[in-house]
Design an enzyme around this catalytic site. Structure first.
Site, PDB file in Angstrom:
ATOM      1  N   LEU A   6       0.848  -1.182   0.000  1.00 58.29           N
ATOM      2  CA  LEU A   6       0.000   0.000   0.000  1.00 58.29           C
ATOM      3  C   LEU A   6       0.884   1.232   0.000  1.00 58.29           C
ATOM      4  O   LEU A   6       1.888   1.272   0.730  1.00 58.29           O
ATOM      5  CB  LEU A   6      -0.905   0.023   1.233  1.00 58.29           C
ATOM      6  CG  LEU A   6      -1.977  -1.061   1.304  1.00 58.29           C
ATOM      7  CD1 LEU A   6      -2.675  -1.030   2.655  1.00 58.29           C
ATOM      8  CD2 LEU A   6      -2.987  -0.886   0.193  1.00 58.29           C
ATOM      9  N   ASN A   8       0.517   4.048   1.292  1.00 51.31           N
ATOM     10  CA  ASN A   8       0.593   4.765   2.560  1.00 51.31           C
ATOM     11  C   ASN A   8       1.098   3.904   3.724  1.00 51.31           C
ATOM     12  O   ASN A   8       1.040   4.312   4.872  1.00 51.31           O
ATOM     13  CB  ASN A   8      -0.762   5.381   2.905  1.00 51.31           C
ATOM     14  CG  ASN A   8      -1.857   4.349   3.030  1.00 51.31           C
ATOM     15  OD1 ASN A   8      -1.685   3.197   2.637  1.00 51.31           O
ATOM     16  ND2 ASN A   8      -2.991   4.749   3.564  1.00 51.31           N
ATOM     17  N   CYS A   9       1.633   2.739   3.416  1.00 47.00           N
ATOM     18  CA  CYS A   9       2.172   1.826   4.436  1.00 47.00           C
ATOM     19  C   CYS A   9       3.646   2.178   4.694  1.00 47.00           C
ATOM     20  O   CYS A   9       4.457   2.185   3.770  1.00 47.00           O
ATOM     21  CB  CYS A   9       2.041   0.384   3.942  1.00 47.00           C
ATOM     22  SG  CYS A   9       2.905  -0.836   4.948  1.00 47.00           S
ATOM     23  N   ASP A  10       3.973   2.471   5.945  1.00 45.50           N
ATOM     24  CA  ASP A  10       5.348   2.842   6.295  1.00 45.50           C
ATOM     25  C   ASP A  10       6.350   1.748   5.952  1.00 45.50           C
ATOM     26  O   ASP A  10       7.448   2.032   5.466  1.00 45.50           O
ATOM     27  CB  ASP A  10       5.454   3.184   7.782  1.00 45.50           C
ATOM     28  CG  ASP A  10       4.755   4.490   8.130  1.00 45.50           C
ATOM     29  OD1 ASP A  10       4.555   5.329   7.219  1.00 45.50           O
ATOM     30  OD2 ASP A  10       4.404   4.677   9.307  1.00 45.50           O
ATOM     31  N   ARG A  13       7.002   1.711   2.286  1.00 47.53           N
ATOM     32  CA  ARG A  13       7.837   2.860   1.923  1.00 47.53           C
ATOM     33  C   ARG A  13       9.304   2.587   2.226  1.00 47.53           C
ATOM     34  O   ARG A  13      10.188   2.925   1.437  1.00 47.53           O
ATOM     35  CB  ARG A  13       7.388   4.110   2.673  1.00 47.53           C
ATOM     36  CG  ARG A  13       6.114   4.702   2.164  1.00 47.53           C
ATOM     37  CD  ARG A  13       5.854   6.007   2.883  1.00 47.53           C
ATOM     38  NE  ARG A  13       4.483   6.424   2.669  1.00 47.53           N
ATOM     39  CZ  ARG A  13       3.772   7.099   3.540  1.00 47.53           C
ATOM     40  NH1 ARG A  13       4.283   7.446   4.701  1.00 47.53           N
ATOM     41  NH2 ARG A  13       2.543   7.448   3.261  1.00 47.53           N
TER      42      ARG A  13
END
Length: 104
Positions: A6, A8-10, A13
């Site tokens: 995803l 927006n998943c840390d 990233r």
């Protein structure tokens, strides 16, 4: 190398930052190929499901009892992230062992 996760998943990233040449596929937008899910489930079993996610907590018991592959097809955000495909091999998550395997 393809990273499924995803945007927006840390954790995703971090993986993408460490693997800048990898292609990123957002599971919410792009989904995950059914054959890849079958292969990943055969390798990782129920670890492929993120039972700590808000999506999982929002499911009732009858939904949770469904076949895991059907659940992942219906709710791709249930996938533990990231799922990384590299040279035909799969890795799940971004723990030290996965980092060592992919970064050398």
């Amino acid at each position: 190398m393809i990273i499924y996760g995803l945007k927006n998943c840390d954790t995703c990233r971090k993986a993408l930052k460490s693997l800048p040449n990898a292609e990123f596929r957002d599971v919410r937008r792009d989904g995950v190929p059914a054959e890849l899910l079958k292969t990943a489930y055969a390798q990782f079993g129920n670890a492929l499901l993120n039972a700590r996610s808000t999506t999982w907590r929002g499911l009732d018991e009858s939904e949770r009892a469904k076949d895991p592959l059907d659940l992942l097809a219906e709710h791709p955000t249930l996938l533990k992230r990231p799922l990384i495909e590299h040279d035909g091999a799969l890795s799940l998550g971004w723990a030290k062992d996965v980092q060592e395997k992919l970064l050398g």
